[in-house]
Motif scaffolding. Structure first.
Motif, short mmCIF file in Angstrom:
data_model
loop_
_atom_site.label_atom_id
_atom_site.label_comp_id
_atom_site.label_asym_id
_atom_site.label_seq_id
_atom_site.Cartn_x
_atom_site.Cartn_y
_atom_site.Cartn_z
N LYS A 139 0.86 -1.18 0.00
CA LYS A 139 0.00 0.00 0.00
C LYS A 139 0.89 1.23 0.00
CE LYS A 139 -2.31 -0.67 3.75
NZ LYS A 139 -3.31 -0.38 4.80
N SER A 140 0.33 2.41 -0.27
CA SER A 140 1.13 3.64 -0.29
C SER A 140 1.39 4.12 1.14
CB SER A 140 0.40 4.73 -1.07
OG SER A 140 0.37 4.46 -2.44
N PHE A 141 2.68 4.22 1.49
CA PHE A 141 3.07 4.68 2.82
C PHE A 141 3.39 6.17 2.80
CE2 PHE A 141 4.68 0.16 2.83
CZ PHE A 141 3.65 -0.33 3.62
N GLN A 142 3.07 6.83 3.89
CA GLN A 142 3.37 8.24 4.08
C GLN A 142 4.29 8.42 5.28
OE1 GLN A 142 -0.95 9.02 4.15
NE2 GLN A 142 -0.57 10.59 2.62
N VAL A 143 4.79 9.62 5.48
CA VAL A 143 5.68 9.88 6.61
C VAL A 143 4.94 9.68 7.92
CG1 VAL A 143 7.05 11.63 7.80
CG2 VAL A 143 7.19 11.43 5.31
N GLU A 144 3.74 10.24 8.03
CA GLU A 144 2.95 10.13 9.25
C GLU A 144 1.83 9.11 9.08
OE1 GLU A 144 3.86 11.58 11.95
OE2 GLU A 144 5.42 12.84 11.05
N VAL A 145 1.34 8.62 10.20
CA VAL A 145 0.20 7.71 10.19
C VAL A 145 -1.01 8.42 9.58
CG1 VAL A 145 -1.37 6.36 11.62
CG2 VAL A 145 1.04 6.56 12.26
N ASN A 146 -1.74 7.70 8.73
CA ASN A 146 -2.94 8.25 8.11
C ASN A 146 -4.10 7.29 8.34
OD1 ASN A 146 -4.98 9.26 6.49
ND2 ASN A 146 -3.69 9.56 4.69
N PRO A 147 -5.11 7.68 9.13
CA PRO A 147 -6.24 6.78 9.40
C PRO A 147 -7.19 6.64 8.22
CG PRO A 147 -6.63 8.90 10.43
CD PRO A 147 -5.24 8.95 9.85
N GLY A 148 -7.02 7.48 7.19
CA GLY A 148 -7.89 7.39 6.02
C GLY A 148 -9.28 7.93 6.29
N ASN A 149 -10.20 7.60 5.40
CA ASN A 149 -11.57 8.10 5.50
C ASN A 149 -12.44 7.14 6.31
OD1 ASN A 149 -11.12 10.42 3.85
ND2 ASN A 149 -11.22 9.12 2.03
N ARG A 150 -13.57 7.67 6.76
CA ARG A 150 -14.55 6.83 7.46
C ARG A 150 -15.27 5.93 6.46
NH1 ARG A 150 -16.51 7.39 12.27
NH2 ARG A 150 -18.63 6.92 11.57
N GLU A 151 -15.63 4.74 6.93
CA GLU A 151 -16.38 3.82 6.08
C GLU A 151 -17.80 4.36 5.81
OE1 GLU A 151 -13.95 1.33 9.07
OE2 GLU A 151 -15.07 3.20 9.00
#
Length: 577
Positions: free
Chosen positions: A51-63
């Motif tokens: 998956k695409s990793f970023q520098v900081e944690v990303n919780p993404g969008n709500r389901e």
């Protein structure tokens, strides 16, 4: 690290004879155990993409973050959910130290600045055979994904600056392009001239608002007003034209990984004829049961090779035979017919209609514009769910009333496959009791005598949840925590246990881990110990990978996993210290 450019070079290999398949970022190969799964159990995959990793944690969008409005056509708005650089690098370092990959490992990266991309490329260089810069996600926050890839000068500047700052890095730099531009060939040529070692195309098309045909409302939820990218078979024409345009603009020297809507061998063959050196398979995996992924992908590869070589050889089974014949994420509208409160935080919601749910299966509940989550089915007929207030969505469910509309999709998972025994112990914590009616029905058909233990977080006057129904299957005991979570497990120190009996555990993972330790200490065998791993899943069809237990997805295999399997493949799920 392997010589990636040589592996992908059109000058070194005849792709008609050796079709190279790859997974795509964000689909299926999203967890460390799934990366090794594809490498060890799916030999037709030659490149495995994270998956695409970023520098900081990303919780993404709500389901909801994934939807299927027509069979095989998907919308998605995951929002680049990922654990961040530190955790992802730790996991990949550990994986590299424990596993020697046969396939190439492609680490996908996402950022909204040149500086962050440089940080990511340098960090992951030690674990990657190649890195993929995500210039293409159409539903990411402002500054990410297609915000970069849609502008020829910005994309070129990013690549040029990143290459200049990472000259000591070994992993070749691939750029993933968006189709949502006027001329993808111009942008491809610009990033190649700026130093890109390879190209990947395409990411999802769009974004658009995906409307559910039953409710008439948008399905996805995000800051883009419910817009999400389009994937699946609907985007294959876009992918084919993009690959042709890129190859025409860039010539034969640059490696190109083509993807977008490929489900069958003939589509893979067309992408290769158009100029792709490798073909990515993404959303199609959501239309195929994980248990047949190896055979399906082998069939795609064999069919493509046969077509490219014009052998006329018939491949059996055909890749199309593995694809689901029905839309798997269809919602059905239901109406609340009964609503009963248990304690202050738990409700029993009964709906019109029914579902033939077996032990190990589950369904999703959806409130448009509010959210969705997976839940176990407490009763099949009438359709009933137990809801405990834990967050915004469950609170919204607890605020429903008789006459309210609620949408259901599923079933997902598979029925428990168990070895029948004369006796069985069933233990559930909290709302895990919802799993027991279907389980007890299956065990009764097998002639098993049952002892049922239930633990609750709060005492309720009168009968416990599902007491009347479960009491008909055998001895029933319900114990409240009274300030000490899992108090019911104290009974396992004194209750009579037959070494040959089976034990079935349902509840929080720490609850089941403690119960397992106690039961094994009392002589229950690992082969007779089953745990219901009700892990969070975002899709229910195998695309997101969030419900992985080792290399098995509960949305396909079912929630019940044997202890010996978990001990061997996912021991971290059994830890509670």
């Amino acid at each position: 690290m392997k010589d990636v450019l040589k592996v992908l070079s059109r000058r070194h290999l005849d792709r008609r004879k050796d079709v190279l398949l790859t997974t795509v970022s964000g689909v299926a190969s999203t967890k460390p155990a799934l990366l090794t799964y594809f490498d060890t159990k799916v030999p037709s995959i030659g490149i495995i993409t994270t998956k695409s990793f970023q520098v900081e944690v990303n919780p993404g969008n709500r389901e909801p973050v994934i939807c299927e409005t027509e069979r095989g056509n998907f919308g998605n708005s995951v929002g680049l959910r990922n654990p961040g650089l530190e955790q992802a690098l730790y996991e990949l370092r550990k994986l590299r130290s424990e596993h020697d990959f046969n396939a190439l490992l492609n680490v996908s990266l996402s950022a909204n600045s040149i500086e962050d991309f440089i940080t990511l490329v340098k960090a992951f260089d030690e674990v990657a055979d190649m890195v993929e810069l995500n210039f293409s996600c159409p539903h990411a926050s402002v500054g990410y994904g297609s915000s970069i890839g849609c502008d020829q000068s910005i994309a070129a500047q990013y690549v040029r600056s990143i290459k200049e700052a990472t000259t000591s890095c070994k992993a070749p730099l691939f750029v993933k392009l968006t189709p949502n531009v006027q001329d993808i060939g111009l942008i491809a040529k610009a990033v190649v001239e700026s130093g890109a070692d390879g190209l990947v195309a395409i990411n999802t098309v769009g974004p658009i608002v995906h409307i559910d045909p039953v409710s008439g409302t948008p399905i996805l939820q995000n800051k883009l007003g419910g817009k999400g990218g389009c994937s699946g078979r609907q985007v294959f024409p876009n992918a084919l034209e993009a690959v042709k345009a890129i190859r025409l603009a860039c010539g034969d020297d640059i490696p190109l990984i083509g993807m977008g809507g490929v489900s069958e061998g003939w589509e893979a063959a067309l992408l290769i004829e158009a100029g792709a050196d490798a073909v990515g398979i993404g959303s199609a995996l959501g239309t195929v049961d994980q248990r047949t992924w190896p055979a399906y992908l082998a069939s795609v590869k064999a069919e493509a090779q046969a077509l490219l070589l014009s052998t006329g050889k018939i491949v059996v089974p055909s890749s199309s035979s593995f694809l689901s014949a029905e839309r798997q994420m269809a919602y059905e509208k239901h109406v609340v017919t009964a609503f009963k409160q248990y304690g202050k935080d738990t409700v029993l919601i009964t709906l019109d209609g029914k579902l033939d749910c077996k032990a190990g299966q589950f369904a999703f509940l959806w409130l448009p514009m509010i959210g969705e989550k997976p839940f176990s089915v407490a009763h099949n007929d009438p359709l009933t769910f137990i809801i405990k207030k834990r967050g915004p969505f469950s609170e919204a469910l607890c605020n429903l009333s008789v006459g309210s509309e609620l949408f259901v999709r599923g079933l997902y998972g598979a029925q428990l496959e168990n070895k029948p025994t004369k006796q069985a112990l069933l233990i559930a914590g909290g709302t895990g009791v919802a799993v027991l009616p279907s389980l007890a029905s299956q065990l009764k058909e097998q002639g098993t005598q049952m002892t049922i233990l239930i633990g609750t977080s709060e005492e309720v006057s009168g009968k416990a949840l599902l007491e009347d129904e479960l009491g008909a299957f055998g001895s029933f005991t319900c114990i409240a925590d009274r300030g000490r979570p899992g108090r019911v497990l104290d009974l396992l120190d004194t209750i009579a246990l037959d070494p040959g009996m089976a034990c079935y555990l349902v509840g929080p993972e720490i609850f089941m881990a403690i119960a397992s330790r106690k039961l094994l200490g009392r002589g229950i065998t690992e082969e007779n110990l089953y745990l219901s791993m009700e892990r969070m899943t975002l899709c229910g069809i195998g695309m997101c990978g969030e419900c992985a237990c080792g290399d098995r997805l509960t949305c396909r295999w079912g929630t019940f996993m044997r202890y010996d399997f978990l001990k061997r493949e996912a021991s971290e799920l059994l830890a509670y210290d």
